[in-house]
Design a protein around this motif. Structure first.
Motif, PDB file in Angstrom:
ATOM      1  N   SER A   1       6.244  14.783  -2.351  1.00  0.00           N
ATOM      2  CA  SER A   1       4.357  14.553  -2.926  1.00  0.00           C
ATOM      3  C   SER A   1       4.238  13.801  -3.859  1.00  0.00           C
ATOM      4  O   SER A   1       3.487  12.659  -3.817  1.00  0.00           O
ATOM      5  CB  SER A   1       3.533  15.796  -2.727  1.00  0.00           C
ATOM      6  OG  SER A   1       3.940  17.139  -2.148  1.00  0.00           O
ATOM      7  N   LEU A   2       4.828  13.760  -5.257  1.00  0.00           N
ATOM      8  CA  LEU A   2       4.792  12.494  -5.767  1.00  0.00           C
ATOM      9  C   LEU A   2       4.960  11.211  -5.399  1.00  0.00           C
ATOM     10  O   LEU A   2       4.550   9.867  -5.995  1.00  0.00           O
ATOM     11  CB  LEU A   2       5.394  13.241  -7.824  1.00  0.00           C
ATOM     12  CG  LEU A   2       4.911  13.776  -8.544  1.00  0.00           C
ATOM     13  CD1 LEU A   2       5.702  13.963  -9.202  1.00  0.00           C
ATOM     14  CD2 LEU A   2       3.204  13.607  -8.980  1.00  0.00           C
ATOM     15  N   THR A   3       6.498  11.103  -5.117  1.00  0.00           N
ATOM     16  CA  THR A   3       6.843   9.980  -4.865  1.00  0.00           C
ATOM     17  C   THR A   3       6.007   9.135  -3.258  1.00  0.00           C
ATOM     18  O   THR A   3       5.367   8.210  -3.280  1.00  0.00           O
ATOM     19  CB  THR A   3       8.132  10.090  -3.686  1.00  0.00           C
ATOM     20  OG1 THR A   3       9.466  10.663  -4.534  1.00  0.00           O
ATOM     21  CG2 THR A   3       9.169   9.235  -3.909  1.00  0.00           C
ATOM     22  N   ALA A   4       5.391  10.481  -2.285  1.00  0.00           N
ATOM     23  CA  ALA A   4       4.915  10.009  -1.639  1.00  0.00           C
ATOM     24  C   ALA A   4       3.934   9.456  -2.014  1.00  0.00           C
ATOM     25  O   ALA A   4       3.145   8.237  -1.995  1.00  0.00           O
ATOM     26  CB  ALA A   4       4.302  10.850  -0.522  1.00  0.00           C
ATOM     27  N   ALA A   5       2.670  10.152  -3.425  1.00  0.00           N
ATOM     28  CA  ALA A   5       1.835   9.371  -4.062  1.00  0.00           C
ATOM     29  C   ALA A   5       1.920   8.021  -4.418  1.00  0.00           C
ATOM     30  O   ALA A   5       1.230   6.986  -4.270  1.00  0.00           O
ATOM     31  CB  ALA A   5       0.995  10.036  -4.883  1.00  0.00           C
ATOM     32  N   TRP A   6       3.118   8.187  -5.058  1.00  0.00           N
ATOM     33  CA  TRP A   6       3.269   6.686  -6.012  1.00  0.00           C
ATOM     34  C   TRP A   6       3.767   5.379  -4.703  1.00  0.00           C
ATOM     35  O   TRP A   6       2.916   4.188  -5.160  1.00  0.00           O
ATOM     36  CB  TRP A   6       4.557   6.555  -5.846  1.00  0.00           C
ATOM     37  CG  TRP A   6       5.194   5.494  -7.089  1.00  0.00           C
ATOM     38  CD1 TRP A   6       6.176   4.449  -6.118  1.00  0.00           C
ATOM     39  CD2 TRP A   6       5.007   5.283  -8.601  1.00  0.00           C
ATOM     40  NE1 TRP A   6       6.304   3.584  -7.270  1.00  0.00           N
ATOM     41  CE2 TRP A   6       6.074   3.889  -8.353  1.00  0.00           C
ATOM     42  CE3 TRP A   6       4.514   5.876  -9.480  1.00  0.00           C
ATOM     43  CZ2 TRP A   6       5.694   3.433 -10.259  1.00  0.00           C
ATOM     44  CZ3 TRP A   6       4.568   4.876 -10.942  1.00  0.00           C
ATOM     45  CH2 TRP A   6       5.782   3.879 -10.804  1.00  0.00           C
ATOM     46  N   VAL A   7       4.236   5.710  -3.606  1.00  0.00           N
ATOM     47  CA  VAL A   7       4.236   4.667  -2.885  1.00  0.00           C
ATOM     48  C   VAL A   7       2.914   4.560  -1.845  1.00  0.00           C
ATOM     49  O   VAL A   7       3.012   2.970  -1.896  1.00  0.00           O
ATOM     50  CB  VAL A   7       5.432   5.240  -1.327  1.00  0.00           C
ATOM     51  CG1 VAL A   7       5.239   4.549  -0.244  1.00  0.00           C
ATOM     52  CG2 VAL A   7       6.667   5.361  -1.587  1.00  0.00           C
ATOM     53  N   LEU A   8       1.896   4.772  -1.348  1.00  0.00           N
ATOM     54  CA  LEU A   8       0.541   4.719  -1.139  1.00  0.00           C
ATOM     55  C   LEU A   8      -0.338   4.377  -2.396  1.00  0.00           C
ATOM     56  O   LEU A   8      -0.304   3.286  -1.744  1.00  0.00           O
ATOM     57  CB  LEU A   8      -0.237   5.818  -0.962  1.00  0.00           C
ATOM     58  CG  LEU A   8       0.586   7.232   0.521  1.00  0.00           C
ATOM     59  CD1 LEU A   8      -0.012   8.449   0.515  1.00  0.00           C
ATOM     60  CD2 LEU A   8       0.072   6.390   1.537  1.00  0.00           C
ATOM     61  N   LEU A   9       0.140   4.994  -3.137  1.00  0.00           N
ATOM     62  CA  LEU A   9      -0.973   4.140  -4.316  1.00  0.00           C
ATOM     63  C   LEU A   9      -0.518   2.393  -4.596  1.00  0.00           C
ATOM     64  O   LEU A   9      -0.896   1.379  -4.760  1.00  0.00           O
ATOM     65  CB  LEU A   9      -0.826   4.505  -6.055  1.00  0.00           C
ATOM     66  CG  LEU A   9      -1.724   5.914  -5.868  1.00  0.00           C
ATOM     67  CD1 LEU A   9      -1.055   6.935  -7.147  1.00  0.00           C
ATOM     68  CD2 LEU A   9      -2.777   5.002  -5.672  1.00  0.00           C
ATOM     69  N   ALA A  10       1.126   1.912  -4.976  1.00  0.00           N
ATOM     70  CA  ALA A  10       1.463   1.276  -5.191  1.00  0.00           C
ATOM     71  C   ALA A  10       1.516  -0.303  -3.705  1.00  0.00           C
ATOM     72  O   ALA A  10       1.385  -1.707  -4.097  1.00  0.00           O
ATOM     73  CB  ALA A  10       3.012   0.896  -5.254  1.00  0.00           C
ATOM     74  N   LYS A  11       1.622   0.457  -2.471  1.00  0.00           N
ATOM     75  CA  LYS A  11       0.042  -0.452  -1.121  1.00  0.00           C
ATOM     76  C   LYS A  11      -0.633  -0.843  -1.275  1.00  0.00           C
ATOM     77  O   LYS A  11      -1.032  -1.482  -1.481  1.00  0.00           O
ATOM     78  CB  LYS A  11       0.242   0.723  -0.224  1.00  0.00           C
ATOM     79  CG  LYS A  11       1.893   1.372   0.364  1.00  0.00           C
ATOM     80  CD  LYS A  11       3.172  -0.113   0.266  1.00  0.00           C
ATOM     81  CE  LYS A  11       4.497   0.439   1.397  1.00  0.00           C
ATOM     82  NZ  LYS A  11       5.540  -0.810   1.847  1.00  0.00           N
ATOM     83  N   GLN A  12      -0.744   0.725  -3.020  1.00  0.00           N
ATOM     84  CA  GLN A  12      -2.644  -0.881  -2.627  1.00  0.00           C
ATOM     85  C   GLN A  12      -2.827  -1.274  -4.367  1.00  0.00           C
ATOM     86  O   GLN A  12      -3.950  -1.340  -4.882  1.00  0.00           O
ATOM     87  CB  GLN A  12      -3.568   0.606  -2.300  1.00  0.00           C
ATOM     88  CG  GLN A  12      -4.062   1.527  -1.381  1.00  0.00           C
ATOM     89  CD  GLN A  12      -4.319   1.125   0.299  1.00  0.00           C
ATOM     90  OE1 GLN A  12      -4.958  -0.071  -0.762  1.00  0.00           O
ATOM     91  NE2 GLN A  12      -3.700   0.377   0.781  1.00  0.00           N
ATOM     92  N   ASP A  13      -1.594  -1.519  -5.111  1.00  0.00           N
ATOM     93  CA  ASP A  13      -1.459  -2.141  -6.343  1.00  0.00           C
ATOM     94  C   ASP A  13      -1.968  -1.308  -7.624  1.00  0.00           C
ATOM     95  O   ASP A  13      -2.535  -1.192  -7.709  1.00  0.00           O
ATOM     96  CB  ASP A  13      -2.174  -3.415  -6.199  1.00  0.00           C
ATOM     97  CG  ASP A  13      -1.408  -4.321  -5.245  1.00  0.00           C
ATOM     98  OD1 ASP A  13      -0.018  -4.331  -5.199  1.00  0.00           O
ATOM     99  OD2 ASP A  13      -2.048  -5.347  -3.709  1.00  0.00           O
ATOM    100  N   PHE A  14      -1.809  -0.002  -6.739  1.00  0.00           N
ATOM    101  CA  PHE A  14      -2.565   1.164  -7.686  1.00  0.00           C
ATOM    102  C   PHE A  14      -3.873   1.058  -7.778  1.00  0.00           C
ATOM    103  O   PHE A  14      -4.413   1.559  -8.931  1.00  0.00           O
ATOM    104  CB  PHE A  14      -1.772   1.120  -9.159  1.00  0.00           C
ATOM    105  CG  PHE A  14       0.165   1.441  -9.203  1.00  0.00           C
ATOM    106  CD1 PHE A  14       0.178   2.681  -8.582  1.00  0.00           C
ATOM    107  CD2 PHE A  14       0.375   0.642  -8.576  1.00  0.00           C
ATOM    108  CE1 PHE A  14       1.544   2.838  -8.075  1.00  0.00           C
ATOM    109  CE2 PHE A  14       1.914   0.715  -8.592  1.00  0.00           C
ATOM    110  CZ  PHE A  14       2.639   2.262  -9.150  1.00  0.00           C
ATOM    111  N   ILE A  15      -4.748   0.387  -6.583  1.00  0.00           N
ATOM    112  CA  ILE A  15      -6.334   0.126  -7.262  1.00  0.00           C
ATOM    113  C   ILE A  15      -6.398  -0.561  -8.746  1.00  0.00           C
ATOM    114  O   ILE A  15      -7.605  -0.059  -9.204  1.00  0.00           O
ATOM    115  CB  ILE A  15      -6.714   1.759  -7.035  1.00  0.00           C
ATOM    116  CG1 ILE A  15      -6.688   2.769  -7.893  1.00  0.00           C
ATOM    117  CG2 ILE A  15      -6.964   2.054  -5.513  1.00  0.00           C
ATOM    118  CD1 ILE A  15      -7.353   4.459  -7.548  1.00  0.00           C
ATOM    119  N   TYR A  16      -6.072  -1.492  -8.591  1.00  0.00           N
ATOM    120  CA  TYR A  16      -5.774  -2.275 -10.017  1.00  0.00           C
ATOM    121  C   TYR A  16      -7.462  -2.698 -10.006  1.00  0.00           C
ATOM    122  O   TYR A  16      -8.232  -2.470 -11.603  1.00  0.00           O
ATOM    123  CB  TYR A  16      -5.136  -3.298 -10.194  1.00  0.00           C
ATOM    124  CG  TYR A  16      -5.308  -4.242 -11.265  1.00  0.00           C
ATOM    125  CD1 TYR A  16      -4.415  -3.815 -12.615  1.00  0.00           C
ATOM    126  CD2 TYR A  16      -6.128  -5.363 -11.402  1.00  0.00           C
ATOM    127  CE1 TYR A  16      -5.057  -4.125 -13.562  1.00  0.00           C
ATOM    128  CE2 TYR A  16      -6.448  -6.141 -12.917  1.00  0.00           C
ATOM    129  CZ  TYR A  16      -5.176  -5.403 -13.563  1.00  0.00           C
ATOM    130  OH  TYR A  16      -5.552  -6.444 -15.029  1.00  0.00           O
TER     131      TYR A  16
END
Length: 262
Positions: free
Chosen positions: A42-57
């Motif tokens: 779950s953490l990895t999937a969340a990381w990938v999803l957030l990374a695709k959104q540039d961690f909502i910088y």
């Protein structure tokens, strides 16, 4: 009842209690192990999803104090001019390029540039020590994805075994009970030691000796634009929240699969 019969009855009761205790311990060990593997996924999937959104910088820039930090420390940089006058869009673009680079083995870090009304034209964002550090970060991310790949294989194997052989998964209630056991001690430990102390200690442990990882805001635009470690705190909260949502989605999906397969 004779004493001999009573002793025999007590032995049988003790044996039954031992069997029940062993079964209960085994179930909790299985539940904790499976919950941990599910949490890693779950953490990895969340990381990938957030990374695709540039961690909502952009959100953290506007509402997490990052923008104000850049406005304060950008003009104080000893090596790079004009970063304090960069636009919001320019800062988001730069962070996106750093994010892309560290997920591609560190390629292209030296080529990241910025420009503002007071920068005197295009300027390289990163100095050599910063490039080296971000390349170390890229290697760490690659290693963690290998760990996640192995965890995924184990998780799939255990899931298939539980569904097809035992016909029983740890219940959602059991896993939700196990989740705090896995998370709360870590959270309390971080709060007790202090997030900044944990952040610094992990950097000492993880990154190669002799490679600079601590940068003052006045000497590093990388550190300034992330207001390290503040940005990582916001990202960690978003990562934890999203991973729990994904965790629940996975468990309910498996619950319905298990129900349909009997």
């Amino acid at each position: 009842m004779s004493k001999k019969a009573e002793k025999r009855t007590n032995r049988i009761k003790a044996a039954n209690q031992a069997v029940k205790l062993k079964a209960k311990v085994g179930l909790w060990a299985l539940t904790l192990s499976y919950t941990l593997l599910s949490l890693i996924i779950s953490l990895t999937a969340a990381w990938v999803l957030l990374a695709k959104q540039d961690f909502i910088y952009g959100v953290w820039h506007d509402h997490g104090g990052i923008g104000q930090g850049i406005d304060t420390y950008g003009p104080q940089n000893r090596y790079k001019p004009g970063f304090g006058d960069t636009s919001r869009a320019e800062r988001i673009r730069i962070f996106a390029e750093i994010n892309r680079s560290i997920h591609e083995g560190g390629e292209g870090l030296e080529a990241i540039i910025y420009q503002s009304s007071s920068s005197g034209g295009e300027q390289a964002l990163l100095r050599t020590p910063e490039v080296v550090h971000l390349q170390d970060v890229a290697k760490l991310i690659d290693f963690l994805f290998v760990v996640t790949f192995v965890s995924t294989i184990l998780w799939l194997a255990v899931s298939i075994y539980l569904l097809l052989v035992r016909h029983r998964m740890p219940s959602i209630r059991q896993q939700l009970s196990a989740l705090p056991i896995l998370l709360i001690p870590s959270i309390l430990l971080v709060l007790a030691i202090g997030p900044k102390s944990v952040f610094n200690t992990l950097h000492i442990w993880v990154f190669p000796a002799g490679h600079q990882w601590f940068f003052y805001y006045q000497e590093s635009l990388m550190s300034t634009m992330m207001l390290a470690p503040n940005l990582f705190g916001w990202i960690a909260l978003a990562l934890l929240a999203l991973s729990i949502v994904i965790f629940l989605f996975i468990q309910y999906t498996l619950f319905f699969i298990g129900k349909r397969t009997g």
